[in-house]
Design a protein around this motif. Structure first.
Motif, PDB file in Angstrom:
ATOM      1  N   ARG A 153       0.813  -1.223   0.000  1.00 55.48           N
ATOM      2  CA  ARG A 153       0.000   0.000   0.000  1.00 55.48           C
ATOM      3  C   ARG A 153       0.844   1.270   0.000  1.00 55.48           C
ATOM      4  O   ARG A 153       0.505   2.237  -0.684  1.00 55.48           O
ATOM      5  CB  ARG A 153      -0.939   0.003   1.211  1.00 55.48           C
ATOM      6  CG  ARG A 153      -2.123  -0.935   1.074  1.00 55.48           C
ATOM      7  CD  ARG A 153      -3.087  -0.832   2.245  1.00 55.48           C
ATOM      8  NE  ARG A 153      -2.600  -1.572   3.414  1.00 55.48           N
ATOM      9  CZ  ARG A 153      -2.270  -1.019   4.562  1.00 55.48           C
ATOM     10  NH1 ARG A 153      -2.349   0.297   4.713  1.00 55.48           N
ATOM     11  NH2 ARG A 153      -1.856  -1.756   5.585  1.00 55.48           N
ATOM     12  N   HIS A 154       1.944   1.261   0.756  1.00 54.29           N
ATOM     13  CA  HIS A 154       2.698   2.501   0.939  1.00 54.29           C
ATOM     14  C   HIS A 154       4.127   2.455   0.390  1.00 54.29           C
ATOM     15  O   HIS A 154       4.746   3.511   0.221  1.00 54.29           O
ATOM     16  CB  HIS A 154       2.748   2.860   2.424  1.00 54.29           C
ATOM     17  CG  HIS A 154       1.404   2.999   3.052  1.00 54.29           C
ATOM     18  ND1 HIS A 154       0.492   3.964   2.684  1.00 54.29           N
ATOM     19  CD2 HIS A 154       0.788   2.270   4.035  1.00 54.29           C
ATOM     20  CE1 HIS A 154      -0.617   3.846   3.400  1.00 54.29           C
ATOM     21  NE2 HIS A 154      -0.463   2.824   4.227  1.00 54.29           N
ATOM     22  N   GLY A 155       4.649   1.257   0.170  1.00 52.69           N
ATOM     23  CA  GLY A 155       5.979   1.130  -0.414  1.00 52.69           C
ATOM     24  C   GLY A 155       7.124   1.498   0.498  1.00 52.69           C
ATOM     25  O   GLY A 155       8.255   1.703   0.028  1.00 52.69           O
ATOM     26  N   ASP A 156       6.880   1.574   1.821  1.00 53.60           N
ATOM     27  CA  ASP A 156       7.941   2.030   2.719  1.00 53.60           C
ATOM     28  C   ASP A 156       8.206   1.095   3.895  1.00 53.60           C
ATOM     29  O   ASP A 156       8.879   1.482   4.853  1.00 53.60           O
ATOM     30  CB  ASP A 156       7.614   3.426   3.241  1.00 53.60           C
ATOM     31  CG  ASP A 156       6.346   3.467   4.098  1.00 53.60           C
ATOM     32  OD1 ASP A 156       5.625   2.439   4.150  1.00 53.60           O
ATOM     33  OD2 ASP A 156       6.075   4.520   4.701  1.00 53.60           O
ATOM     34  N   GLU A 157       7.693  -0.130   3.844  1.00 55.29           N
ATOM     35  CA  GLU A 157       7.903  -1.036   4.977  1.00 55.29           C
ATOM     36  C   GLU A 157       9.383  -1.336   5.177  1.00 55.29           C
ATOM     37  O   GLU A 157       9.845  -1.505   6.322  1.00 55.29           O
ATOM     38  CB  GLU A 157       7.117  -2.334   4.765  1.00 55.29           C
ATOM     39  CG  GLU A 157       7.099  -3.251   5.979  1.00 55.29           C
ATOM     40  CD  GLU A 157       6.264  -2.736   7.145  1.00 55.29           C
ATOM     41  OE1 GLU A 157       6.210  -3.423   8.177  1.00 55.29           O
ATOM     42  OE2 GLU A 157       5.670  -1.637   7.025  1.00 55.29           O
ATOM     43  N   HIS A 158      10.147  -1.392   4.092  1.00 52.87           N
ATOM     44  CA  HIS A 158      11.583  -1.648   4.230  1.00 52.87           C
ATOM     45  C   HIS A 158      12.283  -0.499   4.963  1.00 52.87           C
ATOM     46  O   HIS A 158      13.265  -0.720   5.681  1.00 52.87           O
ATOM     47  CB  HIS A 158      12.221  -1.883   2.858  1.00 52.87           C
ATOM     48  CG  HIS A 158      12.171  -0.709   1.936  1.00 52.87           C
ATOM     49  ND1 HIS A 158      10.996  -0.106   1.551  1.00 52.87           N
ATOM     50  CD2 HIS A 158      13.175  -0.008   1.320  1.00 52.87           C
ATOM     51  CE1 HIS A 158      11.253   0.892   0.727  1.00 52.87           C
ATOM     52  NE2 HIS A 158      12.565   0.983   0.582  1.00 52.87           N
ATOM     53  N   LEU A 159      11.761   0.719   4.812  1.00 52.08           N
ATOM     54  CA  LEU A 159      12.335   1.857   5.536  1.00 52.08           C
ATOM     55  C   LEU A 159      11.980   1.787   7.018  1.00 52.08           C
ATOM     56  O   LEU A 159      12.795   2.146   7.872  1.00 52.08           O
ATOM     57  CB  LEU A 159      11.839   3.168   4.929  1.00 52.08           C
ATOM     58  CG  LEU A 159      12.154   3.365   3.439  1.00 52.08           C
ATOM     59  CD1 LEU A 159      11.607   4.699   2.938  1.00 52.08           C
ATOM     60  CD2 LEU A 159      13.663   3.270   3.179  1.00 52.08           C
ATOM     61  N   ARG A 160      10.769   1.307   7.325  1.00 57.28           N
ATOM     62  CA  ARG A 160      10.391   1.081   8.718  1.00 57.28           C
ATOM     63  C   ARG A 160      11.331   0.042   9.345  1.00 57.28           C
ATOM     64  O   ARG A 160      11.710   0.155  10.512  1.00 57.28           O
ATOM     65  CB  ARG A 160       8.951   0.585   8.810  1.00 57.28           C
ATOM     66  CG  ARG A 160       7.886   1.598   8.408  1.00 57.28           C
ATOM     67  CD  ARG A 160       6.530   0.909   8.338  1.00 57.28           C
ATOM     68  NE  ARG A 160       5.465   1.778   7.879  1.00 57.28           N
ATOM     69  CZ  ARG A 160       4.594   2.394   8.659  1.00 57.28           C
ATOM     70  NH1 ARG A 160       4.651   2.225   9.967  1.00 57.28           N
ATOM     71  NH2 ARG A 160       3.665   3.171   8.157  1.00 57.28           N
ATOM     72  N   MET A 161      11.654  -0.985   8.578  1.00 54.13           N
ATOM     73  CA  MET A 161      12.562  -2.013   9.078  1.00 54.13           C
ATOM     74  C   MET A 161      13.930  -1.418   9.403  1.00 54.13           C
ATOM     75  O   MET A 161      14.527  -1.733  10.448  1.00 54.13           O
ATOM     76  CB  MET A 161      12.700  -3.140   8.049  1.00 54.13           C
ATOM     77  CG  MET A 161      11.417  -3.931   7.821  1.00 54.13           C
ATOM     78  SD  MET A 161      11.513  -5.069   6.417  1.00 54.13           S
ATOM     79  CE  MET A 161      12.620  -6.334   7.074  1.00 54.13           C
ATOM     80  N   LEU A 162      14.428  -0.548   8.528  1.00 54.31           N
ATOM     81  CA  LEU A 162      15.733   0.070   8.770  1.00 54.31           C
ATOM     82  C   LEU A 162      15.695   0.930  10.030  1.00 54.31           C
ATOM     83  O   LEU A 162      16.648   0.933  10.825  1.00 54.31           O
ATOM     84  CB  LEU A 162      16.140   0.916   7.565  1.00 54.31           C
ATOM     85  CG  LEU A 162      16.467   0.152   6.275  1.00 54.31           C
ATOM     86  CD1 LEU A 162      16.758   1.132   5.147  1.00 54.31           C
ATOM     87  CD2 LEU A 162      17.647  -0.790   6.475  1.00 54.31           C
ATOM     88  N   THR A 163      14.585   1.650  10.238  1.00 53.74           N
ATOM     89  CA  THR A 163      14.455   2.480  11.438  1.00 53.74           C
ATOM     90  C   THR A 163      14.438   1.618  12.693  1.00 53.74           C
ATOM     91  O   THR A 163      15.111   1.918  13.689  1.00 53.74           O
ATOM     92  CB  THR A 163      13.172   3.324  11.366  1.00 53.74           C
ATOM     93  OG1 THR A 163      13.255   4.203  10.241  1.00 53.74           O
ATOM     94  CG2 THR A 163      12.985   4.145  12.633  1.00 53.74           C
ATOM     95  N   LYS A 164      13.665   0.525  12.657  1.00 52.47           N
ATOM     96  CA  LYS A 164      13.599  -0.370  13.815  1.00 52.47           C
ATOM     97  C   LYS A 164      14.959  -1.026  14.066  1.00 52.47           C
ATOM     98  O   LYS A 164      15.344  -1.269  15.216  1.00 52.47           O
ATOM     99  CB  LYS A 164      12.516  -1.424  13.595  1.00 52.47           C
ATOM    100  CG  LYS A 164      11.098  -0.843  13.632  1.00 52.47           C
ATOM    101  CD  LYS A 164      10.039  -1.884  13.280  1.00 52.47           C
ATOM    102  CE  LYS A 164       8.646  -1.267  13.326  1.00 52.47           C
ATOM    103  NZ  LYS A 164       7.588  -2.218  12.934  1.00 52.47           N
ATOM    104  N   GLN A 165      15.677  -1.302  13.005  1.00 53.17           N
ATOM    105  CA  GLN A 165      17.024  -1.872  13.141  1.00 53.17           C
ATOM    106  C   GLN A 165      17.937  -0.884  13.869  1.00 53.17           C
ATOM    107  O   GLN A 165      18.709  -1.276  14.756  1.00 53.17           O
ATOM    108  CB  GLN A 165      17.556  -2.179  11.737  1.00 53.17           C
ATOM    109  CG  GLN A 165      18.786  -3.043  11.684  1.00 53.17           C
ATOM    110  CD  GLN A 165      19.049  -3.531  10.268  1.00 53.17           C
ATOM    111  OE1 GLN A 165      18.142  -3.727   9.481  1.00 53.17           O
ATOM    112  NE2 GLN A 165      20.308  -3.726   9.939  1.00 53.17           N
ATOM    113  N   GLU A 166      17.831   0.386  13.519  1.00 49.98           N
ATOM    114  CA  GLU A 166      18.629   1.417  14.191  1.00 49.98           C
ATOM    115  C   GLU A 166      18.271   1.513  15.678  1.00 49.98           C
ATOM    116  O   GLU A 166      19.103   1.892  16.503  1.00 49.98           O
ATOM    117  CB  GLU A 166      18.387   2.775  13.532  1.00 49.98           C
ATOM    118  CG  GLU A 166      18.977   2.908  12.142  1.00 49.98           C
ATOM    119  CD  GLU A 166      18.560   4.217  11.478  1.00 49.98           C
ATOM    120  OE1 GLU A 166      17.812   5.008  12.123  1.00 49.98           O
ATOM    121  OE2 GLU A 166      18.979   4.456  10.339  1.00 49.98           O
TER     122      GLU A 166
END
Length: 309
Positions: free
Chosen positions: A165-178
């Protein structure tokens, strides 16, 4: 062995880990029945080639969806308490989910301080909607983890449909990784292409950033009835129309569902190994129906064989 035996296995991009997930008994279950359920569960799981167990923390998500919940929300025992009080005979690592909005900061702080980091991992889950009142936000819970017990392996939830839907789940993953997350567990996977898109975007975003991708464990769950299919839709799980039709028209939807889940596992195994993406599988068993419990156990056995092959 570093920190936690499951954590060390997760770090191997070619191995693939095998987990099995359950919910604790309902909160109103009689104590003697809780003990019996725990003993049956440990016996059943001990016969499987598992690297660990997941205990879900169930929360009411009716605030997220306007439609009526197909199955009623029935509170369950706290997974940390159920693990501590009833699963002492389980001798492999356990991932304990925490719906952090249900707990005060002091409650989370106390659990983080006392959890056995050699045998226990956790997954922090945020609120089901932005407007839901919470006692502790996901961001604050992650901060507490960093302050109190950063050595306790911490995971996060990944939602493939949100990526579509939003195309940004991988960016959420990177943030959670940080923020300290060292592995991810997906929502139930029924859409293979959706999941591969997410894996690819995350893997290459990590490469571009010069960081090591964290393991992604794919959750697989069986669908044995039209009501379960309806519930999946209510939860926001996208089942491709062709597969929904197959399940609705099948004379044995559990067998059909198991066949398709195994095919998804085979494809994702090959895809992740080709990329060098650390991965694993989690077979979910949350039904109280005997046939579905047995089918989930058999699926776990088949996927373990696939992984070890």
């Amino acid at each position: 062995m570093p920190r936690n035996s499951l954590q060390s296995k997760l770090a191997d991009p070619q191995r693939g880990v095998m987990l099995f997930s359950i919910t604790p008994p309902r909160r109103n279950t009689a104590p003697e029945r809780v003990k019996e359920i725990a003993e049956i569960t440990v016996r059943r799981l001990s016969g499987l080639d598992l690297d660990g167990l997941i205990l879900y923390d169930i929360d009411d998500e009716s605030d997220r969806v306007a439609g009526e919940r197909p199955f009623p929300y029935l509170p369950t025992l706290d997974p940390a308490s159920y693990y501590a009080d009833h699963l002492g005979d389980w001798d492999r690592p356990t991932v304990i989910y925490r719906c952090v909005g249900k707990y005060t900061e002091d409650e989370l702080r106390g659990w983080l301080a006392t959890a056995d980091a050699a045998r226990t991992l956790s997954v922090f889950v945020g609120a089901s909607s932005g407007g839901k009142p919470v006692q502790t936000s996901l961001r604050r819970a992650q901060q507490l983890h960093a302050e109190v017990r950063p050595q306790l392996p911490l995971g996060a939830v990944v939602i493939g449909d949100r990526h579509t839907r939003h195309g940004d789940e991988h960016l959420r993953m990177l943030t959670k990784q940080e923020r300290g997350c060292t592995y991810f567990i997906s929502q139930v996977v029924y859409d293979l292409n959706e999941t591969k898109n997410l894996v690819s975007d995350y893997f290459y975003a990590c490469r571009e950033a010069g960081i090591t991708p964290r393991p992604l464990i794919f959750t697989l769950s069986l669908c044995g009835s039209a009501k379960t299919l309806e519930f999946l839709g209510w939860l926001g799980v996208q089942v491709p129309p062709w597969l929904a039709t197959e399940l609705l028209e099948s004379s044995d939807p559990l067998a059909t569902s198991r066949r398709e889940a195994l095919a998804i596992a085979e494809d994702l195994k090959a895809f992740c190994r080709r990329l060098g993406m650390p991965y694993g599988f989690n077979v979910e068993s949350v039904s109280i129906r005997k046939a579905e419990i047995e089918a989930s156990t058999e699926l776990a056995r088949e996927i373990a064989t696939l992984l070890r092959g």
